[in-house]
Design a protein around this motif. Structure first.
Motif, mmCIF file in Angstrom:
data_model
loop_
_atom_site.group_PDB
_atom_site.id
_atom_site.type_symbol
_atom_site.label_atom_id
_atom_site.label_comp_id
_atom_site.label_asym_id
_atom_site.label_seq_id
_atom_site.Cartn_x
_atom_site.Cartn_y
_atom_site.Cartn_z
ATOM 1 N N VAL A 15 49.017 15.756 24.186
ATOM 2 C CA VAL A 15 48.486 16.632 23.318
ATOM 3 C C VAL A 15 47.230 16.568 22.809
ATOM 4 C CG1 VAL A 15 49.101 18.004 21.166
ATOM 5 C CG2 VAL A 15 50.997 17.250 22.587
ATOM 6 N N GLY A 16 46.115 17.077 22.960
ATOM 7 C CA GLY A 16 44.788 17.238 22.446
ATOM 8 C C GLY A 16 44.757 17.598 21.111
ATOM 9 N N THR A 17 44.174 16.751 19.994
ATOM 10 C CA THR A 17 44.401 17.359 18.713
ATOM 11 C C THR A 17 43.030 18.021 18.379
ATOM 12 O OG1 THR A 17 43.222 15.001 17.988
ATOM 13 C CG2 THR A 17 45.811 15.255 18.140
ATOM 14 N N GLY A 18 42.262 18.495 19.331
ATOM 15 C CA GLY A 18 41.144 19.452 18.980
ATOM 16 C C GLY A 18 39.889 18.557 18.353
ATOM 17 N N THR A 19 39.302 18.895 17.271
ATOM 18 C CA THR A 19 38.223 18.283 16.915
ATOM 19 C C THR A 19 38.413 17.550 15.408
ATOM 20 O OG1 THR A 19 37.380 20.399 16.022
ATOM 21 C CG2 THR A 19 36.689 19.655 18.135
ATOM 22 N N GLY A 20 39.882 17.130 15.167
ATOM 23 C CA GLY A 20 40.110 16.453 14.013
ATOM 24 C C GLY A 20 41.262 17.094 13.638
ATOM 25 N N GLY A 21 41.838 18.324 13.954
ATOM 26 C CA GLY A 21 42.956 18.830 13.135
ATOM 27 C C GLY A 21 44.302 18.308 13.673
ATOM 28 N N PRO A 22 45.352 18.681 13.043
ATOM 29 C CA PRO A 22 46.665 18.183 13.540
ATOM 30 C C PRO A 22 47.035 18.871 14.846
ATOM 31 C CG PRO A 22 47.081 19.877 11.902
ATOM 32 C CD PRO A 22 45.475 19.393 11.763
ATOM 33 N N ALA A 63 45.958 12.391 21.633
ATOM 34 C CA ALA A 63 44.631 11.991 22.142
ATOM 35 C C ALA A 63 43.664 13.108 21.440
ATOM 36 C CB ALA A 63 44.470 12.086 23.686
ATOM 37 N N SER A 64 42.315 12.851 21.336
ATOM 38 C CA SER A 64 41.367 13.600 20.787
ATOM 39 C C SER A 64 40.931 14.544 22.222
ATOM 40 C CB SER A 64 40.128 12.919 20.503
ATOM 41 O OG SER A 64 40.445 11.990 19.403
ATOM 42 N N GLY A 65 40.801 15.978 21.601
ATOM 43 C CA GLY A 65 40.307 16.899 22.282
ATOM 44 C C GLY A 65 40.924 17.281 23.726
ATOM 45 N N ASP A 66 40.279 17.280 24.835
ATOM 46 C CA ASP A 66 40.820 17.437 25.883
ATOM 47 C C ASP A 66 41.234 16.207 26.645
ATOM 48 O OD1 ASP A 66 41.481 18.117 28.490
ATOM 49 O OD2 ASP A 66 39.744 19.420 29.036
ATOM 50 N N PRO A 67 42.332 15.764 26.629
ATOM 51 C CA PRO A 67 42.635 14.237 27.282
ATOM 52 C C PRO A 67 42.430 14.291 28.739
ATOM 53 C CG PRO A 67 44.734 15.506 26.334
ATOM 54 C CD PRO A 67 43.635 16.364 26.292
ATOM 55 N N GLY A 68 42.058 15.072 29.329
ATOM 56 C CA GLY A 68 41.774 15.160 30.811
ATOM 57 C C GLY A 68 40.454 14.993 31.122
ATOM 58 N N SER A 102 39.757 21.686 22.284
ATOM 59 C CA SER A 102 38.583 22.061 22.412
ATOM 60 C C SER A 102 37.879 20.513 22.697
ATOM 61 C CB SER A 102 37.888 22.644 21.484
ATOM 62 O OG SER A 102 38.289 23.802 21.610
ATOM 63 N N PRO A 103 37.022 19.961 23.843
ATOM 64 C CA PRO A 103 36.451 18.707 23.995
ATOM 65 C C PRO A 103 35.334 18.546 22.818
ATOM 66 C CG PRO A 103 35.885 20.151 25.906
ATOM 67 C CD PRO A 103 36.912 20.870 25.184
ATOM 68 N N SER A 104 34.991 17.407 22.513
ATOM 69 C CA SER A 104 34.157 17.102 21.383
ATOM 70 C C SER A 104 32.800 17.647 22.093
ATOM 71 C CB SER A 104 33.938 15.680 20.877
ATOM 72 O OG SER A 104 34.017 14.907 22.036
ATOM 73 N N VAL A 105 32.521 17.233 23.200
ATOM 74 C CA VAL A 105 31.319 17.933 24.034
ATOM 75 C C VAL A 105 30.977 19.195 23.692
ATOM 76 C CG1 VAL A 105 29.990 17.767 26.107
ATOM 77 C CG2 VAL A 105 31.165 15.843 25.454
ATOM 78 N N VAL A 144 21.361 13.978 18.532
ATOM 79 C CA VAL A 144 22.070 14.786 17.728
ATOM 80 C C VAL A 144 23.481 14.057 17.651
ATOM 81 C CG1 VAL A 144 23.245 16.841 17.042
ATOM 82 C CG2 VAL A 144 20.941 16.881 18.280
ATOM 83 N N VAL A 145 23.650 13.430 16.498
ATOM 84 C CA VAL A 145 25.104 12.660 16.266
ATOM 85 C C VAL A 145 26.161 13.373 15.463
ATOM 86 C CG1 VAL A 145 25.978 10.629 15.323
ATOM 87 C CG2 VAL A 145 23.627 10.399 16.003
ATOM 88 N N ALA A 146 26.989 13.662 16.202
ATOM 89 C CA ALA A 146 28.424 14.472 15.705
ATOM 90 C C ALA A 146 29.429 13.598 15.495
ATOM 91 C CB ALA A 146 28.598 15.497 16.869
ATOM 92 N N ALA A 147 29.804 13.635 14.209
ATOM 93 C CA ALA A 147 31.051 12.695 13.755
ATOM 94 C C ALA A 147 31.858 13.742 13.037
ATOM 95 C CB ALA A 147 30.433 11.634 12.583
ATOM 96 N N GLY A 148 33.386 13.277 13.077
ATOM 97 C CA GLY A 148 34.093 13.878 12.401
ATOM 98 C C GLY A 148 34.435 15.613 12.650
ATOM 99 N N LEU A 149 34.004 15.694 13.745
ATOM 100 C CA LEU A 149 33.944 17.404 14.109
ATOM 101 C C LEU A 149 35.347 17.886 13.672
ATOM 102 C CD1 LEU A 149 32.049 17.159 17.915
ATOM 103 C CD2 LEU A 149 31.246 18.097 15.438
ATOM 104 N N GLY A 150 35.305 19.128 12.989
ATOM 105 C CA GLY A 150 36.610 20.012 12.761
ATOM 106 C C GLY A 150 37.157 19.383 11.693
#
Length: 414
Positions: A5-12, A70-75, A98-101, A165-171
């Protein structure tokens, strides 16, 4: 069955699979966000092998459903690859988010089908650095020891004019998207949860002016060993197309690698290597020649870092190359080849006309731990004659010598 299961950009993650799981595996932050069945076993994901072993034992004992968080898209540069290699694709039920990229580029209002994505998580940072130097739209997936500070420091040392561009803690409530120079990124303390850094060129270079058919930075050149007239040069001082073709074949420049072009002259080899996606440093002692290299790179729309000075003296501050091209043949040639050979990770290619220098160049390659080889290249071009006929116009014979690092198994950059 293993549900990934991908957790998206920080959500459950979705609650359904987790509520029915007997074993839940994930990072501490992922586990903290879920409520599994009472009595369900939880494994904090650290080193991957022990976690895979635990999952395998659990499945053999028929211990009940397994969920991997896992985060985002685990594939996408994620755990699906390792799980598939161990248990097979048929054993996986992958539910990506959604993948973090994608989210990071979305925050900037940019498409990312023309971006190069490179992972520095558990991999050599130098590959990501070389990709950032060579391409103008890059996403770097970060990891311990390969975060924004380390990436910024390496790009700053290389003199790369990029914006990070540093992206941290998206979502999440702590989401932060920060634009900084490489130097500023190197000086700053970043949160451990940073997952993606975008490395960007000038704003005008970030919007594709045409529709893409294939995602990524674009295909390799349709042709190479370009005609000499494709480059500005002085008094025909340019590596001839036939020689360049063989040199390129032996260099094998590719995305993620660094090429040195020593005695760059017009920069024709530099430009051609950059067209294949490699990061390139051109070393030229003549300031006018160095300016010519810069102009040729700009004319072909590629990135080439030009260093004005004489080799081997100016090589000390440069990062180690994967491959090196050395053109010309002065009295210092053997010393230059030896110095380059000691630094090259994969191969050194040398072109020269003087028969007298062949033995010493081969010796220099061997002294640097490389296995020498080479050919004498003789070619004749068709030249017109009166009466609509042609003759053969012979070019000067050129030795193309190369030395290969025996310990390196060649193949595509991972």
């Amino acid at each position: 069955m293993i549900t990934v299961v991908g957790t998206g950009t920080g959500g459950p993650p979705p609650a359904g699979p987790v509520r029915h799981a007997a074993l839940v595996v994930g990072a501490a932050r992922h586990l903290a966000a879920v409520e599994p069945l009472p009595g369900a076993r939880q494994i904090v994901l650290g080193p991957l092998a022990p976690a895979l072993d635990t999952i395998e034992r659990h499945l053999k004992e028929d211990g009940g459903p397994v969920v991997v968080l896992a985060s985002g898209d685990p594939g996408f540069f994620g755990i699906v690859r390792a799980l598939g290699a161990r248990f097979g694709a048929a054993a996986l039920d992958v539910r990506p988010s959604s993948p973090s990229v994608a989210v990071a580029f979305a925050r900037l209002g940019l498409s990312w089908d023309d971006a190069v994505v490179v992972s520095a998580h558990g991999r050599e940072l130098r590959t990501a650095v070389n990709v950032c130097r060579a391409h103008r739209k890059v996403a770097v997936l970060t990891g311990p020891g390969a975060g924004p500070a380390e990436l910024g420091a390496a790009l700053d040392r290389a003199g790369s004019e990029r914006e990070l561009v540093v992206a941290a803690g998206l979502g999440t409530d702590t989401e932060e998207v920060v634009r900084v120079s490489p130097a500023a990124a190197a000086r700053r303390d970043w949160p451990a949860a940073v997952s993606v850094v975008l490395c960007l060129g000038a704003a005008r270079e970030l919007v594709a002016d045409r529709a893409l058919t294939v995602a990524g930075p674009g295909p390799v050149p349709a042709e190479w060993a370009l005609d000499e007239e494709e480059f500005a040069h002085r008094d025909s001082m340019v590596t001839k197309a036939e020689v360049r073709a063989l040199a390129l074949a032996r260099l094998g420049p590719r995305t993620g690698e660094l090429v040195w072009d020593i005695g760059a002259g017009s920069g024709s080899v530099s430009v051609e290597c950059a067209r294949f996606g490699a990061a390139v440093v051109a070393v030229e002692r003549d300031p006018a020649g160095a300016a010519r290299v810069t102009a040729n790179a700009a004319a072909h729309g590629v990135e080439v870092q030009v260093v004005v000075g004489a080799a081997p003296r100016v090589l000390g501050e440069l990062p180690d190359p994967d491959v090196v091209f050395v053109g010309g043949g002065g009295r210092e040639l053997a010393g230059i080849v030896a110095a380059c050979g000691r630094r090259a990770r994969r191969r050194v290619v040398v072109t020269l006309a003087a028969v007298d220098r062949v033995a010493e160049v081969r010796s220099a390659l061997r002294s640097a731990g490389l296995e020498p080889d080479g050919v004498l290249l003789q070619s004749s071009r068709l030249a017109p004659l009166p009466g609509d006929v042609v003759r053969l116009a012979a070019g000067n014979p050129v030795f193309v010598l190369w030395g290969t690092r025996p310990a390196v198994v060649e193949g595509a950059v991972a």
